[in-house]
Design a protein around this motif. Structure first.
Motif, PDB file in Angstrom:
ATOM      1  N   ASN A 198      41.674  53.237  55.627  1.00  0.00           N
ATOM      2  CA  ASN A 198      42.202  54.056  54.533  1.00  0.00           C
ATOM      3  C   ASN A 198      41.390  53.822  53.266  1.00  0.00           C
ATOM      4  O   ASN A 198      40.494  52.982  53.220  1.00  0.00           O
ATOM      5  N   ASN A 199      41.719  54.571  52.231  1.00  0.00           N
ATOM      6  CA  ASN A 199      41.042  54.412  50.956  1.00  0.00           C
ATOM      7  C   ASN A 199      41.315  53.027  50.374  1.00  0.00           C
ATOM      8  O   ASN A 199      42.367  52.429  50.613  1.00  0.00           O
ATOM      9  N   ARG A 200      40.370  52.550  49.605  1.00  0.00           N
ATOM     10  CA  ARG A 200      40.495  51.237  48.967  1.00  0.00           C
ATOM     11  C   ARG A 200      41.674  51.257  47.982  1.00  0.00           C
ATOM     12  O   ARG A 200      41.767  52.149  47.138  1.00  0.00           O
ATOM     13  N   PRO A 201      42.580  50.281  48.069  1.00  0.00           N
ATOM     14  CA  PRO A 201      43.730  50.272  47.147  1.00  0.00           C
ATOM     15  C   PRO A 201      43.286  50.110  45.696  1.00  0.00           C
ATOM     16  O   PRO A 201      42.279  49.444  45.415  1.00  0.00           O
ATOM     17  N   VAL A 202      44.029  50.731  44.800  1.00  0.00           N
ATOM     18  CA  VAL A 202      43.763  50.619  43.368  1.00  0.00           C
ATOM     19  C   VAL A 202      44.927  49.874  42.726  1.00  0.00           C
ATOM     20  O   VAL A 202      46.090  50.269  42.871  1.00  0.00           O
ATOM     21  N   ILE A 203      44.626  48.789  42.041  1.00  0.00           N
ATOM     22  CA  ILE A 203      45.654  47.972  41.410  1.00  0.00           C
ATOM     23  C   ILE A 203      45.871  48.457  39.987  1.00  0.00           C
ATOM     24  O   ILE A 203      44.897  48.612  39.219  1.00  0.00           O
ATOM     25  N   PRO A 204      47.117  48.726  39.574  1.00  0.00           N
ATOM     26  CA  PRO A 204      47.376  49.217  38.214  1.00  0.00           C
ATOM     27  C   PRO A 204      46.884  48.228  37.159  1.00  0.00           C
ATOM     28  O   PRO A 204      46.964  47.008  37.348  1.00  0.00           O
ATOM     29  N   ALA A 205      46.382  48.747  36.068  1.00  0.00           N
ATOM     30  CA  ALA A 205      45.904  47.884  34.985  1.00  0.00           C
ATOM     31  C   ALA A 205      47.075  47.203  34.283  1.00  0.00           C
ATOM     32  O   ALA A 205      46.954  46.064  33.820  1.00  0.00           O
ATOM     33  N   ARG A 206      48.193  47.895  34.237  1.00  0.00           N
ATOM     34  CA  ARG A 206      49.376  47.344  33.554  1.00  0.00           C
ATOM     35  C   ARG A 206      50.366  46.853  34.601  1.00  0.00           C
ATOM     36  O   ARG A 206      50.830  47.634  35.434  1.00  0.00           O
ATOM     37  N   LEU A 207      50.668  45.585  34.560  1.00  0.00           N
ATOM     38  CA  LEU A 207      51.622  45.004  35.501  1.00  0.00           C
ATOM     39  C   LEU A 207      52.878  44.580  34.749  1.00  0.00           C
ATOM     40  O   LEU A 207      52.826  43.769  33.824  1.00  0.00           O
ATOM     41  N   ASP A 208      54.002  45.149  35.170  1.00  0.00           N
ATOM     42  CA  ASP A 208      55.278  44.706  34.616  1.00  0.00           C
ATOM     43  C   ASP A 208      56.148  44.186  35.759  1.00  0.00           C
ATOM     44  O   ASP A 208      55.732  44.159  36.924  1.00  0.00           O
ATOM     45  N   SER A 209      57.354  43.788  35.441  1.00  0.00           N
ATOM     46  CA  SER A 209      58.239  43.193  36.440  1.00  0.00           C
ATOM     47  C   SER A 209      58.507  44.146  37.595  1.00  0.00           C
ATOM     48  O   SER A 209      58.489  43.753  38.767  1.00  0.00           O
ATOM     49  N   SER A 210      58.703  45.414  37.275  1.00  0.00           N
ATOM     50  CA  SER A 210      59.003  46.402  38.317  1.00  0.00           C
ATOM     51  C   SER A 210      57.825  46.547  39.280  1.00  0.00           C
ATOM     52  O   SER A 210      58.013  46.601  40.505  1.00  0.00           O
ATOM     53  N   THR A 211      56.614  46.592  38.737  1.00  0.00           N
ATOM     54  CA  THR A 211      55.434  46.733  39.584  1.00  0.00           C
ATOM     55  C   THR A 211      55.237  45.500  40.450  1.00  0.00           C
ATOM     56  O   THR A 211      54.974  45.596  41.657  1.00  0.00           O
ATOM     57  N   LEU A 212      55.360  44.324  39.853  1.00  0.00           N
ATOM     58  CA  LEU A 212      55.134  43.080  40.582  1.00  0.00           C
ATOM     59  C   LEU A 212      56.107  42.897  41.736  1.00  0.00           C
ATOM     60  O   LEU A 212      55.778  42.279  42.748  1.00  0.00           O
ATOM     61  N   ARG A 213      57.317  43.454  41.589  1.00  0.00           N
ATOM     62  CA  ARG A 213      58.333  43.296  42.632  1.00  0.00           C
ATOM     63  C   ARG A 213      58.305  44.433  43.649  1.00  0.00           C
ATOM     64  O   ARG A 213      59.095  44.441  44.596  1.00  0.00           O
ATOM     65  N   ASN A 214      57.389  45.333  43.477  1.00  0.00           N
ATOM     66  CA  ASN A 214      57.287  46.490  44.364  1.00  0.00           C
ATOM     67  C   ASN A 214      56.531  46.119  45.644  1.00  0.00           C
ATOM     68  O   ASN A 214      55.434  45.558  45.589  1.00  0.00           O
ATOM     69  N   ILE A 215      57.098  46.470  46.781  1.00  0.00           N
ATOM     70  CA  ILE A 215      56.472  46.135  48.061  1.00  0.00           C
ATOM     71  C   ILE A 215      55.092  46.757  48.187  1.00  0.00           C
ATOM     72  O   ILE A 215      54.141  46.107  48.665  1.00  0.00           O
TER      73      ILE A 215
END
Length: 490
Positions: free
Chosen positions: A319-336
């Motif tokens: 698949n395509n290479r994953p892109v990690i969001p530049a902004r990480l908050d609690s909701s993003t970090l806890r997202n599967i």
């Protein structure tokens, strides 16, 4: 199998076996001191028979490593003629096992004592095997040893659970220092620093336990097509689980203070007993290299044939290479999805980097074997990345099978804690730019929040291990009573 001069390098063992067609017997010889068999369990005092791994020489040709049953003592315990045995000596742990050293002086065994599932020798001394390729034949001989790595990986987590159950139960009754006037001293586990020491290890133990359950299932239901997967998983898990066990037991020992030093409280004793798991059935660092070699081979073949990757959990690289969001908050970090993406990104990038580095070395005239050896740092990073990604996959799979409710919520906290503590502990995420220093700081603060949220469930989480009370130590229960004068008089 193990010799004084050869441990992980089984192919290089020096014991020699020849065949005598006139008597239809194999003759086993220890040709030099470095060929003495070493660390053989039960050999020093009790064993009557052993399986000897040896180079098989037929008509002057070395057919590679084969295994033979040899008697080393008679029924009365007397050492057999041509066999010499010595104790390996006192060890830092597992002294209940009488590990011994064995020398063979032209010891004869019947032709039928060759373990011949892969190859055999006819009565007149002709060698034959259904597997023509020597490398594949060697792999087939060693494949049953996978069971040892599976067993060690799984059992190491049992010791981690005992250490954590002891340390966490102790921290829920032991108090130290006042934070406020006229209030009781504070429970150890109510200190954020103490939670930070123990609860991430608890989360990792839960995650690894899910992976261990999957490994046991795959091994039990195995078919020939599963052999490569089992080899890679058992090698990787044996390494990261036993490393985790040593780290966990040491942290639990320290978290119990002086009580952790007492043998009756078991943690330090377990550390000494199970330290050996890091090196037997394969040195952990060597096993990490084996994982990386298998991944590298799978990747190279797929690219050469221009076909999608299949197997060893590498399908995500199609698949395509994953892109990690530049902004990480609690909701993003806890997202599967975020957790899956960043674990896969690490594995994918490290495998691509390893393939590129090896290819560059080969283009400069080195062999692939030498190039891989020179790329040991990337190979080690990749082995860990692949194994930890597989653990996360197993944990998520286990979590999805639980119905919505409080139990699923707690599993979500444990899964996120496992994912984020892995991001924090593996420098690869910063070294190769998957995370920035600023993102790493956000992750660190989120781990502290997760530990706070896990605190109310700590006792239930260790009790759910179902460890029988006799397996735990006095400080896991009423440690004052266990150290009372009345207890001394008993």
């Amino acid at each position: 199998m193990t010799e004084l001069g050869h441990g992980s390098n089984v192919r290089g063992i020096e014991t020699i076996t020849t065949y005598d067609p006139s008597t239809q017997e194999f003759v086993i010889t220890t040709p030099c001191e470095s060929a003495q068999k070493y660390w053989i369990g039960g050999a020093a005092n009790h064993a009557t028979h052993t399986v000897v791994f040896s180079q098989l020489i037929i008509n002057g040709k070395n057919e590679g490593v084969h295994a033979f049953i040899a008697q080393i003592r008679d029924k009365d315990g007397k050492i057999c003629s041509g066999v010499r045995i010595a104790d390996c000596g006192h060890k830092i742990g597992l002294n209940g096992v009488d590990n011994g050293r064995i020398w063979f002086d032209k010891v004869r065994v019947p032709r039928e004592n060759l373990l011949n599932s892969v190859a055999d020798v006819s009565p007149d001394g002709k060698y034959h095997s259904r597997i023509a390729d020597p490398d594949q034949r060697f792999a087939a001989f060693l494949s049953p040893l996978t069971n040892g790595r599976v067993t060690i990986a799984v059992s190491s987590l049992y010791q981690s659970r005992i250490g954590l159950a002891t340390a966490i139960r102790y921290s829920l009754t032991r108090r130290a220092f006042h934070l406020y006037p006229d209030e009781p001293e504070v429970l150890l586990l109510d200190y954020p620093a103490h939670r930070r020491r123990l609860l991430p290890l608890l989360a990792k133990t839960y995650a690894m336990s899910c992976a261990a359950n999957d490994l046991k299932r795959i091994y039990w239901e195995r078919t020939p097509s599963d052999s490569k997967t089992i080899h890679v998983l058992s090698s990787g898990y044996k390494a990261i689980f036993t490393w985790h066990n040593m780290k966990t037991l040491q942290e639990c020992r320290e978290a119990c203070g002086g009580q952790g030093l007492k043998t009756e409280n078991r943690i330090g004793h377990l550390k000494g007993e199970y330290d050996v798991q890091s090196t037997f059935e394969g040195d952990n660092n060597v096993l990490m290299q084996q994982v990386s070699k298998a991944l590298f081979s799978e990747y190279s073949v797929a690219r050469k044939k221009q076909k999608p990757l299949r197997g060893l959990g590498l399908e995500h690289m199609n698949n395509n290479r994953p892109v990690i969001p530049a902004r990480l908050d609690s909701s993003t970090l806890r997202n599967i999805e975020f957790q899956i993406d960043i674990f896969r990104l690490r594995e994918r990038d490290l495998l691509e980097r390893l393939a590129t580095e090896v290819s560059q070395c080969v283009s400069q005239g080195t062999t692939t074997a030498v190039a891989f050896t020179l790329s040991y740092e990337l190979a080690g990073d990749l082995g860990r990345a692949s194994s930890e990604r597989a653990v996360l996959d197993s944990f998520i799979l286990a979590e999805t099978k639980v119905a919505a409710g409080s139990m699923k919520d707690i599993l979500g906290l444990l899964r996120t804690t496992y994912a984020l503590i892995t991001l924090e502990e593996d420098i690869s995420f910063l070294r190769y730019g998957y995370l920035s220093p600023q993102q790493s700081q956000i992750i660190r603060k989120e781990i502290a929040k997760l530990c706070d949220e896990l605190r109310p469930h700590a006792l239930a989480l260790v009790d759910s291990f179902g460890i029988p009370q006799p397996y735990l130590s006095p400080i896991a229960f009423d440690w004052i009573e266990a150290n009372s004068w009345a207890a001394v008089q008993q």
